[in-house]
Design an enzyme around this catalytic site. Structure first.
Site, short mmCIF file in Angstrom:
data_model
loop_
_atom_site.label_atom_id
_atom_site.label_comp_id
_atom_site.label_asym_id
_atom_site.label_seq_id
_atom_site.Cartn_x
_atom_site.Cartn_y
_atom_site.Cartn_z
N PHE A 1 -36.34 34.10 -49.70
CA PHE A 1 -35.67 34.78 -48.58
C PHE A 1 -36.50 34.52 -47.34
CE2 PHE A 1 -35.73 38.01 -45.38
CZ PHE A 1 -34.42 38.40 -45.21
N GLU A 2 -35.84 34.07 -46.29
CA GLU A 2 -36.51 33.94 -44.99
C GLU A 2 -35.45 34.06 -43.91
OE1 GLU A 2 -38.21 29.99 -44.90
OE2 GLU A 2 -40.22 30.71 -45.35
N ILE A 3 -35.73 34.87 -42.91
CA ILE A 3 -34.99 34.75 -41.66
C ILE A 3 -36.06 34.39 -40.65
CG2 ILE A 3 -33.61 35.92 -39.89
CD1 ILE A 3 -32.59 37.81 -42.09
#
Ligand SMILES: Nc1nc2c(ncn2[C@@H]2O[C@H](COP(=O)(O)OP(=O)(O)O)[C@@H](O)[C@H]2O)c(=O)[nH]1
Ligand SMILES: [Mg+2]
Length: 399
Positions: free
Chosen positions: A285-287
């Protein structure tokens, strides 16, 4: 007498007619289409009931036109979802898209970029395009972003894989996993399809989102001057990165100008940078801001690591590579923990602490699955580094 009987017949007949009329008029849309007294917009199904009414009498199902869009008005960021996947991942990524769309993107309709080292097949494109509410784009990764660089000694790399297989290190014997980690570390944000976007949200197959996301996290990042974000953090397998930290130290000695003054060293090291404590943000998960990864600072960092060969002579993951970069080269205020994005990637769950929050956001995660405060999580270090107050009840989730 005959007259009285006649009057009685008339009264009974009038009563029966009135009864039939009353039953008809109160039966409503479940019996006869088009006769609803509700405004058409009060329930999504009512819209279609009136459409079906033309010509024939029908029930209220099936609702062949689907639900009306629930799109949030307002500006959109220059942002996209990005997924690296193989054709055989189609049903696992389908699950992820469904989750992301239901909990967030059906209201925002951001684009979705899919990348693969092979050509995507028609089935993959058809299924994913049908599920995504925004534009979908499919890209093939250039060979030089998914292969051994010239300076890699193939025999040495093969020997390492054999040793790691013996030691049963996860993905230790895999060539493709190493290409994947190197690509995610240094190339995905430079793919031509990604160059259109400033912000990205990485999504992997078979993830889950457990709470509604009723606001735009991309906009939140921009408004609050954030560049990198995470939901889960933990310790990396020591055997996969024996020389990573020393290679990073060589880099910071060579380019001291890239080290942020107010950095997150305390998250990464317990002795002021002498040793790495193996904490990293879990990058499935990465924003984040893709322009930061495209910056000279990050590219110099990646090239320095790549030259050392550790992606192939060890098994460096993109998670510690991104995390160390964010931890040292960004101001600590530029890294955000999205407590409100409840998330699962096998085998860990982030389920926000606090019952009221979970109820308000329609969460369906089990509080006892929350990894945040368990011994193997690094979240406490992030809270301490940033002087954040841990949520009420966190002690109860420590075991
Ligand atoms: N195109 C492609 N994608 C891959 C390959 N290996 C892994 N991926 C993708 O890379 C990401 C990470 O891989 P995954 O198997 O989930 O690794 P893990 O999360 O570390 O267990 C996922 O999005 C996978 O779909 C590969 O050989 N080719
Ligand atoms: Mg994965």
């Amino acid at each position: 007498m005959a007259g009285t009987r006649y009057v009685r017949y008339v009264i009974v007949a009038v009563f029966c007619l009135a009864l039939v009329w009353y039953i008809n008029s109160s039966a409503g849309p479940t019996t006869f289409s088009g006769s609803t007294s509700q405004p058409a917009t009060s329930k999504p199904n009512a819209v279609d009931t009136t459409k079906q009414a033309s010509g024939s009498v029908q029930g209220t199902t099936p609702n062949s036109n689907g639900l009306p869009p629930a799109v949030v008005n307002g500006p959109r960021m220059n942002a996209t979802f990005v997924t690296l996947a193989r054709n055989q991942d189609v049903w696992e990524i389908a699950r992820s898209i469904r989750q992301v769309e239901d909990r967030f993107n059906r209201k925002f309709n951001y684009d979705w970029v899919f990348l693969n080292d092979d050509e995507f097949n028609d089935e993959f494109k058809k299924v994913t395009t049908a599920l995504a509410s925004g534009k979908t784009k499919y890209g093939k990764i250039p060979k030089e972003h998914w292969s051994f660089p010239d300076h890699i000694d193939q025999d040495k790399a093969a020997k390492v894989r054999d040793e790691m297989r013996e030691k049963k290190i996860i993905y230790g014997d895999s060539v493709s996993y190493r290409h994947m980690c190197r690509f995610e570390s240094g190339f995905f944000f430079r793919h031509p399809l990604m160059l259109d976007y400033e912000w990205y949200w990485r999504v992997e197959p078979s993830i889950e989102l457990y709470c509604d996301i009723d606001y735009d996290p991309f906009k939140f990042m921009a408004d609050n001057k954030k560049k990198y974000s995470f939901v889960l953090s933990l310790y990396e397998y020591v055997e996969t990165i024996p020389t990573l930290w020393n290679t990073v130290k060589d880099f910071t000695a060579k380019f001291p100008q890239y080290v942020a003054k107010d950095n997150s060293m305390k998250f990464l090291s317990d002795n002021g940078g002498v040793d790495y404590n193996h904490c990293h943000f879990w990058s499935n998960f990465e924003i984040a801001n893709a322009n930061w990864l495209r910056s000279q600072a990050y590219l110099d960092y990646f090239n320095h690591l790549d030259q050392s060969g550790g992606f192939f002579y060890e098994r460096w993951g993109d998670a510690p590579v991104h995390s160390i970069a964010a931890g040292l080269m960004l101001d600590k205020s530029e890294i955000h923990f999205f407590n409100d994005i409840a998330y699962y990637h096998v085998p860990f769950t982030h389920c926000p602490t606090g019952e009221q929050y979970r109820m308000d956001h329609k969460c369906h995660c089990k509080p006892e699955d929350n990894f945040d405060w368990k011994g193997y999580s690094c979240l406490s270090r992030f809270y301490e580094l940033n002087d954040m107050k841990k949520p009420e009840g966190y002690e109860k989730e420590q075991n």
